[in-house]
Each structure stands twice: as C-alpha cells, then as structure tokens.
Design a protein around this motif. Structure first.
Motif, PDB file in Angstrom:
ATOM      1  N   SER A  35      54.554   1.135  33.398  1.00  0.00           N
ATOM      2  CA  SER A  35      55.390  -0.009  33.060  1.00  0.00           C
ATOM      3  C   SER A  35      54.689  -0.963  32.098  1.00  0.00           C
ATOM      4  CB  SER A  35      55.811  -0.741  34.332  1.00  0.00           C
ATOM      5  OG  SER A  35      54.679  -1.212  35.018  1.00  0.00           O
ATOM      6  N   ASN A  36      53.393  -1.039  32.158  1.00  0.00           N
ATOM      7  CA  ASN A  36      52.644  -1.932  31.287  1.00  0.00           C
ATOM      8  C   ASN A  36      51.347  -1.224  30.914  1.00  0.00           C
ATOM      9  OD1 ASN A  36      51.061  -3.931  30.148  1.00  0.00           O
ATOM     10  ND2 ASN A  36      51.614  -5.485  31.630  1.00  0.00           N
ATOM     11  N   TYR A  37      51.117  -1.066  29.621  1.00  0.00           N
ATOM     12  CA  TYR A  37      49.886  -0.438  29.173  1.00  0.00           C
ATOM     13  C   TYR A  37      49.259  -1.308  28.100  1.00  0.00           C
ATOM     14  CZ  TYR A  37      46.503   2.991  27.668  1.00  0.00           C
ATOM     15  OH  TYR A  37      45.322   3.619  27.366  1.00  0.00           O
ATOM     16  N   GLN A  38      48.057  -1.755  28.323  1.00  0.00           N
ATOM     17  CA  GLN A  38      47.311  -2.582  27.382  1.00  0.00           C
ATOM     18  C   GLN A  38      48.125  -3.805  26.951  1.00  0.00           C
ATOM     19  OE1 GLN A  38      44.127  -2.310  26.617  1.00  0.00           O
ATOM     20  NE2 GLN A  38      43.874  -0.459  27.816  1.00  0.00           N
ATOM     21  N   GLY A  39      48.830  -4.414  27.915  1.00  0.00           N
ATOM     22  CA  GLY A  39      49.584  -5.630  27.646  1.00  0.00           C
ATOM     23  C   GLY A  39      50.936  -5.404  27.005  1.00  0.00           C
ATOM     24  N   CYS A  40      51.331  -4.157  26.814  1.00  0.00           N
ATOM     25  CA  CYS A  40      52.619  -3.823  26.203  1.00  0.00           C
ATOM     26  C   CYS A  40      53.553  -3.309  27.289  1.00  0.00           C
ATOM     27  CB  CYS A  40      52.427  -2.764  25.120  1.00  0.00           C
ATOM     28  SG  CYS A  40      53.897  -2.478  24.117  1.00  0.00           S
ATOM     29  N   ASN A  41      54.559  -4.096  27.621  1.00  0.00           N
ATOM     30  CA  ASN A  41      55.485  -3.733  28.690  1.00  0.00           C
ATOM     31  C   ASN A  41      56.315  -2.512  28.324  1.00  0.00           C
ATOM     32  OD1 ASN A  41      54.655  -5.835  30.306  1.00  0.00           O
ATOM     33  ND2 ASN A  41      56.177  -7.245  29.502  1.00  0.00           N
ATOM     34  N   ALA A  51      42.578  -2.442  14.743  1.00  0.00           N
ATOM     35  CA  ALA A  51      42.651  -1.053  15.183  1.00  0.00           C
ATOM     36  C   ALA A  51      41.973  -0.894  16.540  1.00  0.00           C
ATOM     37  CB  ALA A  51      42.027  -0.134  14.150  1.00  0.00           C
ATOM     38  N   GLY A  52      42.601  -1.402  17.549  1.00  0.00           N
ATOM     39  CA  GLY A  52      42.128  -1.316  18.916  1.00  0.00           C
ATOM     40  C   GLY A  52      43.122  -2.012  19.816  1.00  0.00           C
ATOM     41  N   TRP A  53      42.864  -1.996  21.089  1.00  0.00           N
ATOM     42  CA  TRP A  53      43.804  -2.575  22.060  1.00  0.00           C
ATOM     43  C   TRP A  53      43.663  -4.091  22.170  1.00  0.00           C
ATOM     44  CZ3 TRP A  53      47.614   0.454  22.795  1.00  0.00           C
ATOM     45  CH2 TRP A  53      47.440   1.842  22.853  1.00  0.00           C
ATOM     46  N   ASN A  54      42.704  -4.691  21.497  1.00  0.00           N
ATOM     47  CA  ASN A  54      42.536  -6.143  21.459  1.00  0.00           C
ATOM     48  C   ASN A  54      42.505  -6.746  22.866  1.00  0.00           C
ATOM     49  OD1 ASN A  54      42.198  -8.604  20.101  1.00  0.00           O
ATOM     50  ND2 ASN A  54      44.394  -9.005  20.101  1.00  0.00           N
ATOM     51  N   GLY A  55      41.798  -6.090  23.766  1.00  0.00           N
ATOM     52  CA  GLY A  55      41.674  -6.598  25.131  1.00  0.00           C
ATOM     53  C   GLY A  55      42.994  -6.663  25.876  1.00  0.00           C
ATOM     54  N   GLY A  56      43.966  -5.814  25.485  1.00  0.00           N
ATOM     55  CA  GLY A  56      45.267  -5.809  26.149  1.00  0.00           C
ATOM     56  C   GLY A  56      46.151  -6.977  25.751  1.00  0.00           C
ATOM     57  N   SER A  57      45.913  -7.544  24.555  1.00  0.00           N
ATOM     58  CA  SER A  57      46.698  -8.689  24.069  1.00  0.00           C
ATOM     59  C   SER A  57      47.366  -8.355  22.737  1.00  0.00           C
ATOM     60  CB  SER A  57      45.803  -9.913  23.890  1.00  0.00           C
ATOM     61  OG  SER A  57      45.265 -10.314  25.109  1.00  0.00           O
ATOM     62  N   PRO A  58      48.600  -7.853  22.781  1.00  0.00           N
ATOM     63  CA  PRO A  58      49.293  -7.567  21.516  1.00  0.00           C
ATOM     64  C   PRO A  58      49.545  -8.849  20.721  1.00  0.00           C
ATOM     65  CG  PRO A  58      50.489  -6.639  23.387  1.00  0.00           C
ATOM     66  CD  PRO A  58      49.408  -7.502  23.944  1.00  0.00           C
ATOM     67  N   GLU A  59      49.496  -8.716  19.410  1.00  0.00           N
ATOM     68  CA  GLU A  59      49.809  -9.839  18.531  1.00  0.00           C
ATOM     69  C   GLU A  59      51.321 -10.062  18.474  1.00  0.00           C
ATOM     70  OE1 GLU A  59      48.857 -11.165  13.934  1.00  0.00           O
ATOM     71  OE2 GLU A  59      48.641  -9.075  14.500  1.00  0.00           O
ATOM     72  N   HIS A  60      52.094  -8.952  18.472  1.00  0.00           N
ATOM     73  CA  HIS A  60      53.560  -9.021  18.426  1.00  0.00           C
ATOM     74  C   HIS A  60      54.147  -7.989  19.375  1.00  0.00           C
ATOM     75  CE1 HIS A  60      53.381 -11.582  14.886  1.00  0.00           C
ATOM     76  NE2 HIS A  60      52.544 -10.711  14.337  1.00  0.00           N
ATOM     77  N   ARG A  61      55.299  -8.336  19.967  1.00  0.00           N
ATOM     78  CA  ARG A  61      56.043  -7.432  20.849  1.00  0.00           C
ATOM     79  C   ARG A  61      57.494  -7.389  20.374  1.00  0.00           C
ATOM     80  NH1 ARG A  61      52.810 -10.599  24.318  1.00  0.00           N
ATOM     81  NH2 ARG A  61      51.419  -9.375  25.630  1.00  0.00           N
ATOM     82  N   VAL A  76      44.144  -3.028   8.892  1.00  0.00           N
ATOM     83  CA  VAL A  76      44.454  -2.036   9.919  1.00  0.00           C
ATOM     84  C   VAL A  76      44.772  -2.712  11.252  1.00  0.00           C
ATOM     85  CG1 VAL A  76      43.575  -0.030  11.178  1.00  0.00           C
ATOM     86  CG2 VAL A  76      43.021  -0.322   8.756  1.00  0.00           C
ATOM     87  N   HIS A  77      45.888  -2.320  11.829  1.00  0.00           N
ATOM     88  CA  HIS A  77      46.356  -2.789  13.131  1.00  0.00           C
ATOM     89  C   HIS A  77      46.681  -1.569  13.989  1.00  0.00           C
ATOM     90  CE1 HIS A  77      46.972  -6.438  10.860  1.00  0.00           C
ATOM     91  NE2 HIS A  77      47.484  -7.076  11.895  1.00  0.00           N
ATOM     92  N   ARG A  78      46.720  -1.748  15.290  1.00  0.00           N
ATOM     93  CA  ARG A  78      47.201  -0.695  16.185  1.00  0.00           C
ATOM     94  C   ARG A  78      48.681  -0.930  16.427  1.00  0.00           C
ATOM     95  NH1 ARG A  78      43.584   1.771  20.575  1.00  0.00           N
ATOM     96  NH2 ARG A  78      42.885   2.679  18.621  1.00  0.00           N
ATOM     97  N   TRP A  79      49.467   0.118  16.262  1.00  0.00           N
ATOM     98  CA  TRP A  79      50.921   0.099  16.392  1.00  0.00           C
ATOM     99  C   TRP A  79      51.260   1.051  17.533  1.00  0.00           C
ATOM    100  CZ3 TRP A  79      53.935   3.560  12.597  1.00  0.00           C
ATOM    101  CH2 TRP A  79      55.306   3.402  12.735  1.00  0.00           C
ATOM    102  N   PHE A  80      51.805   0.542  18.640  1.00  0.00           N
ATOM    103  CA  PHE A  80      52.006   1.316  19.863  1.00  0.00           C
ATOM    104  C   PHE A  80      53.471   1.307  20.269  1.00  0.00           C
ATOM    105  CE2 PHE A  80      51.659   1.048  24.714  1.00  0.00           C
ATOM    106  CZ  PHE A  80      51.683   2.424  24.874  1.00  0.00           C
ATOM    107  N   ASN A  81      54.025   2.500  20.527  1.00  0.00           N
ATOM    108  CA  ASN A  81      55.412   2.647  20.964  1.00  0.00           C
ATOM    109  C   ASN A  81      55.443   2.934  22.465  1.00  0.00           C
ATOM    110  OD1 ASN A  81      58.093   3.134  21.343  1.00  0.00           O
ATOM    111  ND2 ASN A  81      58.240   4.834  19.895  1.00  0.00           N
ATOM    112  N   ASN A  82      55.794   1.935  23.256  1.00  0.00           N
ATOM    113  CA  ASN A  82      55.908   2.084  24.708  1.00  0.00           C
ATOM    114  C   ASN A  82      57.375   2.080  25.136  1.00  0.00           C
ATOM    115  OD1 ASN A  82      54.757   2.459  27.223  1.00  0.00           O
ATOM    116  ND2 ASN A  82      54.549   0.288  27.647  1.00  0.00           N
ATOM    117  N   GLN A  83      58.268   2.518  24.220  1.00  0.00           N
ATOM    118  CA  GLN A  83      59.692   2.616  24.531  1.00  0.00           C
ATOM    119  C   GLN A  83      59.956   3.872  25.362  1.00  0.00           C
ATOM    120  OE1 GLN A  83      62.342   1.059  21.073  1.00  0.00           O
ATOM    121  NE2 GLN A  83      60.746   2.332  20.146  1.00  0.00           N
TER     122      GLN A  83
END
Length: 125
Positions: A35-41, A51-61, A76-83
């Motif tokens: 349900s929640n991975y590295q701060g991304c619901n 380019a990292g998980w930034n301590g589980g704090s996304p810049e944008h959701r 470079v940023h990390r772009w994560f799809n938790n859909q």
C-alpha cells in the motif's frame, strides 16, 4: 508490512523522446505491491528529487489520470509508478502531454533526466 526488495537495476534506453534527446534511464522494478512504498501510496505515481528514494519522501505525488505540467524540474530524478490495475505513466516533452516516452508499468521505476520534459501523463493502461 513485508519488506520489498527491488530487482537489480539495469541500464535501459527509453523509447521515443528519451532516445531523441540522447538521454538514458536506469530502470528497476519492485518485487511486490504494497500500500505504501518509499512514501508513495498505492495508486500514485511519485517523483523523487534525485535518482534515489530520497529517504521515502517524494517531491511530487500524482493520483488522477490525466496530464500534469512539470515546472522547474532538471537533472536526474526517480520516477516511480505505484498505480494498480495495469495503469501506466509517461513523461512528455510537450506541456500538453504529447511527444512522450514509452510507458512505465505498475510497480516499476526509472532514474531519468527530467530536463527535457514538461509534463507527466497518468493513463489507465
């Protein structure tokens, strides 16, 4: 909550706009859904400030399907799809959600240079 491990990160060339600009992306995938991975619901697409998980704090959701403009995003940023349900996301050069990269599937991430992109799309598939 169980521990999620990610597969070994592999170098990948992203189709479309990424190849046109000559940038590369690092691709990865988490091995299970939570349900929640590295701060991304669950159900969200998240951008991390480097380019990292930034301590589980996304810049944008981002949650709702559609196009979102990107402002002042460089490097470079990390772009994560938790859909869920096969929903995808793409980065686009044009601010109206056109001229986009290939789709990033659910539970996957790319470390990618956001400099050439001006919008992000969330699509149901």
């Amino acid at each position: 909550m169980g521990k999620i491990t990610r597969n070994v990160t592999v170098a990948a060339f992203v189709a479309g706009a990424v190849l046109a600009t000559g940038t590369t992306a690092q691709a990865g995938q988490v091995s299970a859904q939570q349900s929640n991975y590295q701060g991304c619901n669950l159900g969200y697409v998240c951008l991390y400030s480097y380019a990292g998980w930034n301590g589980g704090s996304p810049e944008h959701r981002y949650y709702d399907y559609g196009v979102y403009k990107l402002y002042d995003e460089y490097g470079v940023h990390r772009w994560f799809n938790n859909q869920t349900g096969g929903a995808t996301t793409r980065l686009c050069i044009n601010s109206d959600g056109t001229n986009c990269t290939s789709k990033l599937s659910s539970w996957a991430y790319w470390d990618i240079d956001l400099t050439p992109y001006n919008s992000i799309r969330l699509d149901p598939s």
